[in-house]
Scaffold this active site. Structure first.
Site, PDB file in Angstrom:
ATOM      1  CG  ASP A  32      33.934  69.027  13.894  1.00 60.12           C
ATOM      2  OD1 ASP A  32      35.113  69.142  13.527  1.00 60.12           O
ATOM      3  OD2 ASP A  32      33.531  69.393  15.014  1.00 60.12           O
ATOM      4  CG  ASP A  68      19.189  58.491  19.726  1.00 57.52           C
ATOM      5  OD1 ASP A  68      20.080  57.713  19.339  1.00 57.52           O
ATOM      6  OD2 ASP A  68      18.711  58.480  20.860  1.00 57.52           O
ATOM      7  CB  CYS A  84      40.627  69.947  15.723  1.00 57.48           C
ATOM      8  SG  CYS A  84      40.259  68.477  16.682  1.00 57.48           S
ATOM      9  N   GLY A 107      27.808  69.495  19.794  1.00 58.07           N
ATOM     10  CA  GLY A 107      27.045  70.534  19.098  1.00 58.07           C
ATOM     11  C   GLY A 107      27.742  71.876  18.899  1.00 58.07           C
ATOM     12  N   GLY A 108      29.048  71.944  19.136  1.00 60.58           N
ATOM     13  CA  GLY A 108      29.754  73.222  18.959  1.00 60.58           C
ATOM     14  C   GLY A 108      29.557  73.812  17.568  1.00 60.58           C
ATOM     15  CE  LYS A 109      34.062  72.664  14.198  1.00 61.99           C
ATOM     16  NZ  LYS A 109      34.392  71.994  15.460  1.00 61.99           N
ATOM     17  CB  CYS A 144      30.993  64.308  13.058  1.00 59.50           C
ATOM     18  SG  CYS A 144      31.378  63.078  11.811  1.00 59.50           S
ATOM     19  CB  ALA A 145      26.110  66.914  15.671  1.00 57.71           C
TER      20      ALA A 145
END
Ligand SMILES: C[S@@+](CC[C@H](N)C(=O)[O-])C[C@H]1O[C@@H](n2cnc3c(N)ncnc32)[C@H](O)[C@@H]1O
Length: 430
Positions: A307, A288, A360, A243-245, A239-240
């Site tokens: 995530d 993609d 979160c 792209g934070g993680k 679940c990118a």
């Protein structure tokens, strides 16, 4: 602008948000566009008033016996910002752009509010329908946890160790009072300021443009480390999103190995390309969903990181409007999404590989219950203790206070000073 005009603007914006259901950022931006004379200090003060009113919406309503946006803003200025009724009246008198002066009834309500102590959901500034879940998660500490989620969040940065180091960055950022984070070795924090104060625009810093750091809550940085991603591994970030993680995982892996960044919604992936470039990350293949399936990755990943889509109750400090918009339907939709994501993503874990599930959110339904049900459905997976992994990867760091029987961890603003994050770690039996 003086405070009177700012109060008037905040009432106008909060009314837009609450009666026309406009997203708060959009309502603030539109107000700015149609009031070009307002300077950046004015916009900040107006935004802070609106956000603080939303953070404390339920307790203000209970203390003031009023639900109106006007009273919420006046209460924020007089009570939360501690200007008192005298300060409020002075703001009315000093400015011809001030809202209608407060009536006697309003002044008495504001005066009486100082002695009114709400209870339960209102004291915690948590929607009433979620109060049971909060109590389930936190017991006696539910009020304190809700109140901590109603405070302002700091700005947290993650040092990009592929390009920089914390000492160097702290020197570069000394003018914005940045300091080393308490928990993560690669974190930097700028603490939140009260009232009308402005926070620094860190994206304008040279270090941001050059990819030396990313904006990322400390809790998000910590749970990324629980993946224990190592150089040379094959990793799927299922679940990118933006792209934070992914970026944090790539830094842990020293840019070596392969991360596949996938998301079911291709638009969510759009920002990742620029972020990867800026951070100097070249170990990520973006997958993609419109043009690729992940068939070739089945049973082959050392680590699958989820995530998960969630209600975001852990990030209410940063998005206080989402707290009051959340509905039972949205929660039940997210629960369905989480089941789908877990059942799909687990197929990619190799025997002996790891599956990490993060939200979160602080709600047990999205966290502990979801993992219990997953382990019951999928007997080839077993739990590892996230707490034990925490102790290995963060030996110097204080331990999370909320740990369930399996060892899954829950971070909260009240206990860790981070956003609310849950993490569970599992392995596919070899
Ligand atoms: C919490 S966000 C991800 C945030 C991101 N990892 C980051 O650190 O910036 C959750 C993501 O899950 C994605 N998602 C929802 N359902 C999905 C599914 N069935 N398969 C894959 N991704 C899904 C959403 O599009 C959303 O981008």
């Amino acid at each position: 602008m003086k405070d009177g005009g700012r109060l008037s603007a905040a009432i106008e914006v909060l009314t837009e948000v609450e009666t026309r259901h406009r997203p708060v950022q959009m309502a603030l931006r539109d107000w700015g566009t149609s009031h070009r004379f307002a300077g950046s200090g004015d916009r900040t003060a107006i935004g802070n008033l609106v956000f603080d009113a939303l953070r404390h919406r339920a307790s203000l309503s209970a203390r003031l016996s009023s639900d109106t946006p006007r009273m919420a803003v006046l209460g924020t200025y007089a009570l939360t910002w501690r200007n008192g009724t005298e300060g409020l009246q002075a703001a009315f008198e000093a400015d011809s752009h001030a809202p209608e002066p407060a009536t006697e009834d309003e002044i008495s309500a504001l005066t009486a509010a100082a002695d009114i102590v709400p209870e339960g959901a209102a004291a915690a500034d948590v929607p009433a329908w979620l109060w049971e879940s909060f109590q389930g998660a936190f017991g006696e500490k539910a009020e304190a946890e809700g109140q901590a989620l109603a405070t302002r969040a700091p700005i947290d940065l993650r040092v990009n160790t592929l390009k920089s180091d914390r000492e160097k960055l702290l020197k570069k950022l000394s003018h914005i009072n940045a300091s080393a984070s308490a928990l993560t070795p690669t974190g930097i924090r700028v603490v939140a300021k009260p009232g009308a104060a402005r926070m620094p625009h860190v994206q304008a810093e040279e270090g941001y443009q050059k990819g030396w750091f990313e904006l990322q809550d400390e809790g998000s940085q910590l749970v990324s480390l629980l993946g224990q991603a190592k150089p040379g591994q094959q990793v799927l970030d299922f679940c990118a999103g933006g792209g934070g993680k992914t970026l944090a995982l790539a830094a842990s892996m020293g840019n070596k190995g392969q991360i596949f960044a996938y998301d079911a919604e291709r638009l969510r992936l759009a920002p990742i390309h620029d972020r990867l470039k800026r951070a100097g990350v070249h170990s990520v293949q973006v997958k993609d969903p419109a043009t690729t399936d992940l068939k070739e990755l089945e049973g082959a990943m050392d680590l699958v990181f989820i995530d998960a889509p969630c209600t975001g109750t852990g990030v209410w400090r940063r998005r206080p409007d989402s707290k009051w918009k959340l509905s039972e339907k949205a929660l039940s939709d997210r629960l369905e999404d989480q089941i789908a994501v877990l059942d799909r993503a687990c197929k990619y874990v190799r025997p002996g590989g790891r599956l990490v599930y993060v939200t979160c959110s602080v709600l047990p339904q999205e966290n502990t219950d979801q993992i219990t049900a997953f382990l019951e459905r999928n007997s080839e997976f077993e739990a590892l203790s996230a707490l034990e992994i925490w102790k290995q990867v963060l030996p110097e760091c204080k331990e999370p206070e909320y740990v369930n029987e399996r060892g899954d961890v829950l971070l909260t603003p009240a206990t860790m000073g981070t956003d609310g994050f849950f993490a569970a770690v599992m392995t596919r039996k070899a």
